[in-house]
Design a protein around this motif. Structure first.
Motif, PDB file in Angstrom:
ATOM      1  N   TRP A 184       0.747  -0.821   0.220  1.00  0.00           N
ATOM      2  CA  TRP A 184       0.697  -0.068  -0.285  1.00  0.00           C
ATOM      3  C   TRP A 184       0.593   1.172   0.376  1.00  0.00           C
ATOM      4  CZ3 TRP A 184      -1.118   4.787   2.958  1.00  0.00           C
ATOM      5  CH2 TRP A 184      -1.671   5.584   3.262  1.00  0.00           C
ATOM      6  N   ALA A 185       0.303   2.318  -0.482  1.00  0.00           N
ATOM      7  CA  ALA A 185       1.148   3.576  -0.801  1.00  0.00           C
ATOM      8  C   ALA A 185       0.582   4.615  -0.677  1.00  0.00           C
ATOM      9  CB  ALA A 185       1.876   3.595  -2.179  1.00  0.00           C
ATOM     10  N   GLY A 186       0.444   5.921   0.167  1.00  0.00           N
ATOM     11  CA  GLY A 186      -0.309   6.463   0.723  1.00  0.00           C
ATOM     12  C   GLY A 186       0.379   8.187   1.123  1.00  0.00           C
ATOM     13  N   VAL A 187      -0.095   8.393   1.840  1.00  0.00           N
ATOM     14  CA  VAL A 187      -0.118   9.514   3.377  1.00  0.00           C
ATOM     15  C   VAL A 187      -1.271   9.191   4.376  1.00  0.00           C
ATOM     16  CG1 VAL A 187       0.058  11.172   4.319  1.00  0.00           C
ATOM     17  CG2 VAL A 187       0.606  11.149   1.368  1.00  0.00           C
ATOM     18  N   LEU A 188      -0.807   9.172   5.849  1.00  0.00           N
ATOM     19  CA  LEU A 188      -0.646   8.973   6.819  1.00  0.00           C
ATOM     20  C   LEU A 188      -0.950  10.640   7.564  1.00  0.00           C
ATOM     21  CD1 LEU A 188       0.342   5.288   7.815  1.00  0.00           C
ATOM     22  CD2 LEU A 188      -1.798   5.835   7.152  1.00  0.00           C
ATOM     23  N   PRO A 189      -2.183  11.211   7.023  1.00  0.00           N
ATOM     24  CA  PRO A 189      -1.999  12.486   8.061  1.00  0.00           C
ATOM     25  C   PRO A 189      -2.136  13.016   9.402  1.00  0.00           C
ATOM     26  CG  PRO A 189      -3.307  11.764   6.042  1.00  0.00           C
ATOM     27  CD  PRO A 189      -3.787  10.730   7.023  1.00  0.00           C
ATOM     28  N   ALA A 191      -2.834  15.992  12.087  1.00  0.00           N
ATOM     29  CA  ALA A 191      -2.984  17.527  11.818  1.00  0.00           C
ATOM     30  C   ALA A 191      -3.186  17.972  13.569  1.00  0.00           C
ATOM     31  CB  ALA A 191      -4.590  17.655  11.756  1.00  0.00           C
ATOM     32  N   ARG A 192      -3.125  18.762  13.837  1.00  0.00           N
ATOM     33  CA  ARG A 192      -3.062  19.799  14.994  1.00  0.00           C
ATOM     34  C   ARG A 192      -4.842  20.462  15.345  1.00  0.00           C
ATOM     35  NH1 ARG A 192      -0.125  24.327  14.923  1.00  0.00           N
ATOM     36  NH2 ARG A 192      -2.635  25.680  14.674  1.00  0.00           N
TER      37      ARG A 192
ATOM     38  N   VAL B 135       5.888   3.311  11.611  1.00  0.00           N
ATOM     39  CA  VAL B 135       3.959   2.635  11.867  1.00  0.00           C
ATOM     40  C   VAL B 135       4.376   1.342  11.501  1.00  0.00           C
ATOM     41  CG1 VAL B 135       2.232   1.612  10.450  1.00  0.00           C
ATOM     42  CG2 VAL B 135       3.920   4.191   9.395  1.00  0.00           C
ATOM     43  N   ARG B 192      -1.922  16.927  18.872  1.00  0.00           N
ATOM     44  CA  ARG B 192      -1.877  15.461  17.326  1.00  0.00           C
ATOM     45  C   ARG B 192      -2.753  14.990  17.350  1.00  0.00           C
ATOM     46  NH1 ARG B 192       3.582  14.171  17.786  1.00  0.00           N
ATOM     47  NH2 ARG B 192       2.536  12.550  17.583  1.00  0.00           N
ATOM     48  N   VAL B 193      -3.638  14.597  16.001  1.00  0.00           N
ATOM     49  CA  VAL B 193      -4.287  13.806  15.941  1.00  0.00           C
ATOM     50  C   VAL B 193      -3.792  13.278  14.366  1.00  0.00           C
ATOM     51  CG1 VAL B 193      -6.232  14.413  17.122  1.00  0.00           C
ATOM     52  CG2 VAL B 193      -6.331  14.740  14.947  1.00  0.00           C
ATOM     53  N   ARG B 194      -4.598  11.338  14.386  1.00  0.00           N
ATOM     54  CA  ARG B 194      -4.135  11.202  13.036  1.00  0.00           C
ATOM     55  C   ARG B 194      -5.074  11.157  12.620  1.00  0.00           C
ATOM     56  NH1 ARG B 194      -1.555   7.174  17.648  1.00  0.00           N
ATOM     57  NH2 ARG B 194      -3.771   5.759  16.631  1.00  0.00           N
ATOM     58  N   THR B 195      -5.140  11.793  11.104  1.00  0.00           N
ATOM     59  CA  THR B 195      -6.782  12.155  10.060  1.00  0.00           C
ATOM     60  C   THR B 195      -6.632  10.816   8.748  1.00  0.00           C
ATOM     61  OG1 THR B 195      -5.217  13.704   8.734  1.00  0.00           O
ATOM     62  CG2 THR B 195      -6.338  13.930  10.712  1.00  0.00           C
ATOM     63  N   ALA B 196      -7.197  10.575   8.357  1.00  0.00           N
ATOM     64  CA  ALA B 196      -7.765   9.893   7.058  1.00  0.00           C
ATOM     65  C   ALA B 196      -7.044   9.539   6.108  1.00  0.00           C
ATOM     66  CB  ALA B 196      -9.037  10.273   6.843  1.00  0.00           C
ATOM     67  N   PRO B 197      -6.201   8.992   6.466  1.00  0.00           N
ATOM     68  CA  PRO B 197      -5.270   8.585   5.547  1.00  0.00           C
ATOM     69  C   PRO B 197      -5.932   8.203   3.330  1.00  0.00           C
ATOM     70  CG  PRO B 197      -5.896   6.205   6.762  1.00  0.00           C
ATOM     71  CD  PRO B 197      -6.535   7.330   6.887  1.00  0.00           C
ATOM     72  N   VAL B 198      -4.602   8.683   3.519  1.00  0.00           N
ATOM     73  CA  VAL B 198      -4.700   9.506   1.747  1.00  0.00           C
ATOM     74  C   VAL B 198      -4.103   8.151   0.810  1.00  0.00           C
ATOM     75  CG1 VAL B 198      -4.822  10.982  -0.141  1.00  0.00           C
ATOM     76  CG2 VAL B 198      -5.406  11.655   2.297  1.00  0.00           C
ATOM     77  N   THR B 199      -4.565   7.443  -0.176  1.00  0.00           N
ATOM     78  CA  THR B 199      -4.070   6.031  -0.591  1.00  0.00           C
ATOM     79  C   THR B 199      -3.419   7.218  -2.253  1.00  0.00           C
ATOM     80  OG1 THR B 199      -5.676   5.130   0.556  1.00  0.00           O
ATOM     81  CG2 THR B 199      -4.638   4.584  -1.936  1.00  0.00           C
ATOM     82  N   ASP B 200      -2.466   7.083  -2.350  1.00  0.00           N
ATOM     83  CA  ASP B 200      -1.182   7.186  -3.887  1.00  0.00           C
ATOM     84  C   ASP B 200      -2.389   6.581  -4.805  1.00  0.00           C
ATOM     85  OD1 ASP B 200       0.159   7.473  -5.962  1.00  0.00           O
ATOM     86  OD2 ASP B 200       1.603   6.637  -5.161  1.00  0.00           O
ATOM     87  N   PRO B 201      -3.048   7.715  -5.931  1.00  0.00           N
ATOM     88  CA  PRO B 201      -3.972   7.794  -6.710  1.00  0.00           C
ATOM     89  C   PRO B 201      -3.737   6.281  -7.801  1.00  0.00           C
ATOM     90  CG  PRO B 201      -4.033   9.833  -6.724  1.00  0.00           C
ATOM     91  CD  PRO B 201      -2.596   9.252  -5.134  1.00  0.00           C
ATOM     92  N   PRO B 208      -3.468  -2.348   4.184  1.00  0.00           N
ATOM     93  CA  PRO B 208      -3.358  -3.094   5.281  1.00  0.00           C
ATOM     94  C   PRO B 208      -3.996  -2.116   6.913  1.00  0.00           C
ATOM     95  CG  PRO B 208      -1.102  -2.062   5.524  1.00  0.00           C
ATOM     96  CD  PRO B 208      -2.244  -1.452   4.458  1.00  0.00           C
ATOM     97  N   TYR B 210      -2.472  -1.531   9.383  1.00  0.00           N
ATOM     98  CA  TYR B 210      -2.341  -0.079  10.566  1.00  0.00           C
ATOM     99  C   TYR B 210      -2.103   1.323   9.663  1.00  0.00           C
ATOM    100  CZ  TYR B 210       1.903  -0.884   6.409  1.00  0.00           C
ATOM    101  OH  TYR B 210       2.025  -1.443   5.133  1.00  0.00           O
ATOM    102  N   VAL B 211      -2.795   0.594   8.373  1.00  0.00           N
ATOM    103  CA  VAL B 211      -3.816   2.207   7.215  1.00  0.00           C
ATOM    104  C   VAL B 211      -4.860   1.990   8.607  1.00  0.00           C
ATOM    105  CG1 VAL B 211      -4.089   3.274   4.882  1.00  0.00           C
ATOM    106  CG2 VAL B 211      -1.892   1.590   5.960  1.00  0.00           C
ATOM    107  N   TRP B 214      -5.180   3.686  10.778  1.00  0.00           N
ATOM    108  CA  TRP B 214      -4.680   5.102  11.686  1.00  0.00           C
ATOM    109  C   TRP B 214      -5.001   5.998  12.152  1.00  0.00           C
ATOM    110  CZ3 TRP B 214       0.490   6.771  11.573  1.00  0.00           C
ATOM    111  CH2 TRP B 214       0.506   8.525  11.797  1.00  0.00           C
TER     112      TRP B 214
END
Lengths: 216, 216
Positions: A184-189, A191-192, B135, B192-201, B208, B210-211, B214
Motif C-alpha cells: 500500500w502506498a499513500g500518506v498517513l496524515p 493534524a493539530r 508505523v 496532534r491527531v491522526r486523520t484519514a489516510p490518503v491512498t496514492d492514486p 493493511p 496499520y492504515v 491509523w
C-alpha cells in the motif's frame, strides 16, 4: 521562477540544496507557515557552543517577534550575533513502496538574521498583537499589563528578509522500478486540533465565545 | 529531588534557569518526550554562523538517532563539534486573568553532545527501528533497502547523557491580587491527531491494518 515572482532570492545561507524542488522563497508561503505556528526554535551560539531554544513567536508584517524576561541570556545573545529561527509543521508520514523512499510531508521555514529590540509603544503594540494572534477577543477580558510588567519584559524582532521555506506535500515518489511492489502506498496524515477547554477549578466566570468555540 | 531520584544531574549547559520548577532531568520524562516526536530541531554552527535544521529522529535505548544523505553538510558538521537537539510539543494555551500571566503548556527536551557515526549492521538495525517506530508493521510490506541505498545513507546518534526537559501542565498561575479579575481562566488545549489516510492514486493494493486503523 522569474525575478518578479521571487522577490526574496536565496542567500548563501538560505539556498536549499537538498531536494531543492521543495524550496520556496516567496513571502506568502513564509507568512502562512509562521502564522500557523505558536512556537519557533532559535539556534544561536555562545561560549558554550550552539543552543536550540523553543520560544513563542508571532508575525506582524515583515517581522517575526519573540519576547521574554529582561534577564534572559538568550535575548542578550540574540542582539550580539546572527541567529537562525526555524518553524516546522509535520503534516504526515509518506508511505512509499520502497523503504528508502519513505518520507514526511511538512512545511518548514528558516529565517536568518539579527534580532533587534522593540521598545516603548512599539513593544506594547507587539504584545497586543501577540495576544490577538493567540486568541482573538481575549485581550478585552484580561487585566492589562502594567508599566512595571512591560518594563520587565523584552520584546525583539527579526526581519523576514533572509528566509527560505521547504514544503513537501502529496503522494510518495517511488522509483519507476518499485511501482509494482505490492505494498500500500499513500500518506498517513497528522493534524493539530483544538480540544475541549479546561476551566481553572478556581474560576467561576462563564466561558466567553472564544472559549466555547475553541473545540474543533 | 534526591540524588537517587535524579540520576542525570544537570550540567552547566542543561541546568534550567528560567522557571526552574518546570525542569526535569530524569530519563523517563526525556524518553517520553522523544518517543512522542517524529522530528527534532538541531542547532549547530559553522563558518556561516548558527543553523537550526529540522530532521526526523527516533530513540533506541539511551541514544537519539538521525539519518540523511552522505552528502549532507549538516551531518558532516555534527561530527566535528557539539550540537544541541531540541524537541518541543505544544499542548495548550494557558489563559490567565492577567495578560502577563498567560503561558503555554508544553513538553520540551534539549540534548547536548557530539553525534557519532552508526555503521554496518548497527546502521541497518537503526533504520529498521526507525521504520518500526514510524508505523509498526510497515517494514514487512515494503521493498527493503538495498546495499547501495544503505551505502548512500548516513546514520548518526547522540547519547542522551547531557539533557534537560522542561514541562508545563495545568491551570494558570495568576498572582493572588489578580484572582478576582472577572476573566475566564483555564487552558485551551491542542492535540496532534491522526486523520484519514490518503491512498496514492496509483495504488490498487488493499490497505493493511496499520492504515485502516491509523485514523483516531
Amino acid at each position: 521562477m522569474t525575478a518578479a515572482a521571487n522577490p526574496s532570492a536565496p542567500s548563501a545561507r538560505t539556498r536549499v540544496r537538498r531536494v531543492a524542488t521543495n524550496a520556496h522563497y516567496d513571502s506568502a508561503t513564509l507568512h502562512a507557515i509562521i502564522d500557523d505556528a505558536y512556537l519557533c526554535h532559535i539556534a544561536f551560539s555562545d561560549d558554550h557552543g550552539a543552543h536550540c531554544i523553543p520560544t513563542a513567536c508571532w508575525r506582524d508584517g515583515a517581522h517575526l517577534y519573540i519576547h521574554g524576561s529582561n534577564g534572559s541570556r538568550m535575548l542578550k545573545r540574540l542582539m550580539e550575533r546572527d541567529s537562525c529561527v526555524t518553524i516546522t509543521h509535520l503534516d504526515g508520514l509518506v508511505m512509499a513502496r520502497s523503504a528508502f523512499s519513505h518520507s514526511m510531508n511538512y512545511r518548514s521555514a528558516m529565517i536568518y538574521g539579527r534580532f533587534e529590540l522593540v521598545e516603548g509603544d512599539a513593544a506594547r503594540h507587539a504584545m497586543e498583537t501577540f495576544m490577538e494572534k493567540l486568541v482573538p477577543g481575549r485581550q478585552a477580558d484580561v487585566r492589562p499589563g502594567s508599566d512595571k510588567e512591560y518594563a520587565a519584559t523584552t520584546v525583539m524582532r527579526i526581519a523576514l528578509d533572509e528566509a527560505a521555506c521547504k514544503v513537501r506535500t502529496g503522494a510518495p515518489n517511488d522509483d519507476e522500478e518499485d511501482l509494482s511492489w505490492p505494498a500500500w502506498a499513500g500518506v498517513l496524515p497528522f493534524a493539530r486540533v483544538r480540544t475541549a477547554p479546561v476551566t481553572d477549578p478556581a474560576c467561576a466566570i462563564e466561558a466567553p465565545d472564544y472559549v466555547t468555540r475553541w473545540r474543533e
